[in-house]
Design an enzyme around this catalytic site. Structure first.
Site, PDB file in Angstrom:
ATOM      1  N   THR A  20       0.809  -1.229   0.000  1.00 17.44           N
ATOM      2  CA  THR A  20       0.000   0.000   0.000  1.00 17.44           C
ATOM      3  C   THR A  20       0.840   1.277   0.000  1.00 17.44           C
ATOM      4  O   THR A  20       0.372   2.338   0.405  1.00 17.44           O
ATOM      5  CB  THR A  20      -0.951   0.028   1.220  1.00 17.44           C
ATOM      6  OG1 THR A  20      -0.173  -0.030   2.427  1.00 17.44           O
ATOM      7  CG2 THR A  20      -1.937  -1.127   1.176  1.00 17.44           C
ATOM      8  N   ASP A  49      -0.057  -4.980   3.755  1.00 16.12           N
ATOM      9  CA  ASP A  49       1.178  -4.410   4.281  1.00 16.12           C
ATOM     10  C   ASP A  49       1.148  -2.892   4.230  1.00 16.12           C
ATOM     11  O   ASP A  49       0.753  -2.295   3.224  1.00 16.12           O
ATOM     12  CB  ASP A  49       2.371  -4.925   3.467  1.00 16.12           C
ATOM     13  CG  ASP A  49       3.678  -4.286   3.894  1.00 16.12           C
ATOM     14  OD1 ASP A  49       4.279  -4.768   4.865  1.00 16.12           O
ATOM     15  OD2 ASP A  49       4.090  -3.291   3.256  1.00 16.12           O
ATOM     16  N   TYR A  54       4.302   5.522   5.533  1.00 21.81           N
ATOM     17  CA  TYR A  54       3.556   5.683   4.291  1.00 21.81           C
ATOM     18  C   TYR A  54       2.530   6.808   4.412  1.00 21.81           C
ATOM     19  O   TYR A  54       1.512   6.672   5.113  1.00 21.81           O
ATOM     20  CB  TYR A  54       2.845   4.382   3.903  1.00 21.81           C
ATOM     21  CG  TYR A  54       3.752   3.227   3.551  1.00 21.81           C
ATOM     22  CD1 TYR A  54       5.133   3.371   3.494  1.00 21.81           C
ATOM     23  CD2 TYR A  54       3.214   1.971   3.283  1.00 21.81           C
ATOM     24  CE1 TYR A  54       5.953   2.299   3.177  1.00 21.81           C
ATOM     25  CE2 TYR A  54       4.031   0.893   2.960  1.00 21.81           C
ATOM     26  CZ  TYR A  54       5.400   1.069   2.909  1.00 21.81           C
ATOM     27  OH  TYR A  54       6.210   0.001   2.596  1.00 21.81           O
ATOM     28  N   TYR A 193       8.824  -6.994  -1.644  1.00 22.48           N
ATOM     29  CA  TYR A 193       8.124  -5.782  -2.081  1.00 22.48           C
ATOM     30  C   TYR A 193       8.598  -5.416  -3.488  1.00 22.48           C
ATOM     31  O   TYR A 193       9.658  -5.825  -3.934  1.00 22.48           O
ATOM     32  CB  TYR A 193       8.281  -4.631  -1.088  1.00 22.48           C
ATOM     33  CG  TYR A 193       9.633  -3.965  -0.944  1.00 22.48           C
ATOM     34  CD1 TYR A 193      10.063  -2.996  -1.853  1.00 22.48           C
ATOM     35  CD2 TYR A 193      10.461  -4.249   0.140  1.00 22.48           C
ATOM     36  CE1 TYR A 193      11.278  -2.352  -1.699  1.00 22.48           C
ATOM     37  CE2 TYR A 193      11.680  -3.603   0.301  1.00 22.48           C
ATOM     38  CZ  TYR A 193      12.081  -2.656  -0.627  1.00 22.48           C
ATOM     39  OH  TYR A 193      13.287  -2.015  -0.466  1.00 22.48           O
ATOM     40  N   GLY A 200      11.641  -0.494  -9.561  1.00 22.04           N
ATOM     41  CA  GLY A 200      12.918  -0.937 -10.095  1.00 22.04           C
ATOM     42  C   GLY A 200      13.328  -0.191 -11.356  1.00 22.04           C
ATOM     43  O   GLY A 200      12.493   0.271 -12.128  1.00 22.04           O
ATOM     44  N   LEU A 202      14.562  -1.562 -13.860  1.00 19.13           N
ATOM     45  CA  LEU A 202      14.441  -2.448 -15.015  1.00 19.13           C
ATOM     46  C   LEU A 202      13.006  -2.670 -15.494  1.00 19.13           C
ATOM     47  O   LEU A 202      12.792  -3.470 -16.396  1.00 19.13           O
ATOM     48  CB  LEU A 202      15.034  -3.828 -14.669  1.00 19.13           C
ATOM     49  CG  LEU A 202      16.550  -3.909 -14.561  1.00 19.13           C
ATOM     50  CD1 LEU A 202      16.960  -5.275 -14.064  1.00 19.13           C
ATOM     51  CD2 LEU A 202      17.196  -3.621 -15.896  1.00 19.13           C
TER      52      LEU A 202
END
Length: 284
Positions: A20, A49, A54, A193, A200, A202
């Site tokens: 989240t 989670d 957050y 995660y 990322g 990539l």
């Protein structure tokens, strides 16, 4: 691929949960984010989670609203404490504040968000006290590499660590060199995660890669589903992708019905191999 995983205290859950990060910050998107979480719960995805960091608590408040009306014992709620709050002075207030925002009287799992200056021994002592007063059921860590995990194993009650939450996806397999084999040996669950490489470097390369597109075409599924199905094949691993829109959550939940074959796994791993040396812990 539907798999169950057992936590240290015997709780049995799917190896797919909900992340989240960045949810709860937008008034405009709030209703759909809540509906997305509810859709997941209604389809058996019970691990959610979050973290005190957050949105400065906005994610916890959103989850608290989304889980109203559900039986608490059927859910598995995870939150994380900031490193500066992970000692005797602040951790009990941090935990209590998270509980209030979530609208619950206990956490199934409480994680140290990353290693800070508070001694691990002090954090572990506090976590065990939180268990004794029934504010949490289990505890773990996040973003701890092999040296920190070994240090954790060497201190009193350190072996009661249930989870290490780290960035882990097809394009970021560095933990497979030494960290994951060690935590698997110690019965510590890996919580992945960004399993879809959301954070990322990539992501674009992964989604347009030869192997991912080939598997995508073979099963008539999206490249995103290929990435998640790959992760759902990993042993002793929970994946927590984020989906703030219902259409995306449906796409992820449907992965529980998809079984990749070993030849598919080999094809993906041949293009994105695990490193043959120790790599720094990836966090982006």
């Amino acid at each position: 691929m539907k798999k169950y995983i057992k936590t240290l205290n015997g709780k049995k859950i799917y190896n797919l949960g909900i992340g989240t990060w960045n949810m709860g910050d937008s008034v405009k998107e709030r209703k759909e984010e809540i509906d997305s979480i509810k859709y997941a719960i209604d389809n058996g995805i019970t691990l959610i989670d979050t973290a005190e960091m957050y949105g400065n608590g906005n994610s916890e408040r959103l989850i608290g609203e989304a889980i109203k009306g559900y039986k608490r014992e059927n859910l598995f709620i995870v939150s994380k404490v900031l490193p500066e709050n992970a000692g005797k002075i602040n951790i009990f207030n941090s935990c209590e504040n998270s509980l209030k925002k979530l609208g619950t009287d206990y956490l199934d799992l409480y994680l140290l968000h990353w290693r800070g200056t508070v001694p691990l021994s002090e954090t572990v002592e506090c976590m065990e006290k939180l268990k004794k007063i029934q504010k949490i059921r289990e505890w773990g860590v996040s973003n701890l590499d092999i040296d920190d995990i070994k240090k954790l194993m060497s201190i009193p009650d350190g072996k009661k660590c249930a989870v290490n939450q780290v960035l882990y996806h097809l394009g970021s397999r560095g933990i497979e060199y030494s960290l994951k084999p060690y935590t698997d040996l110690k019965n510590i669950i890996t919580m992945a995660y960004c399993p879809l490489a959301q954070a990322g470097r990539l992501k674009k390369k992964l989604l347009t890669s030869h192997s991912v597109l080939k598997v995508s075409n073979k099963y008539d599924i999206s490249p995103i589903q290929v990435l998640l199905c790959y992760m759902l094949n990993k042993e002793n691993t929970l994946s927590i992708p984020k989906a703030s829109k219902i259409e995306h959550m449906k796409e992820l939940v449907n992965c529980l019905k998809i079984n990749l074959e070993q030849e598919d796994i080999k094809l993906l791993e041949d293009e994105f191999p695990s490193p043959n040396k120790k790599m720094p812990l990836d966090m982006e």
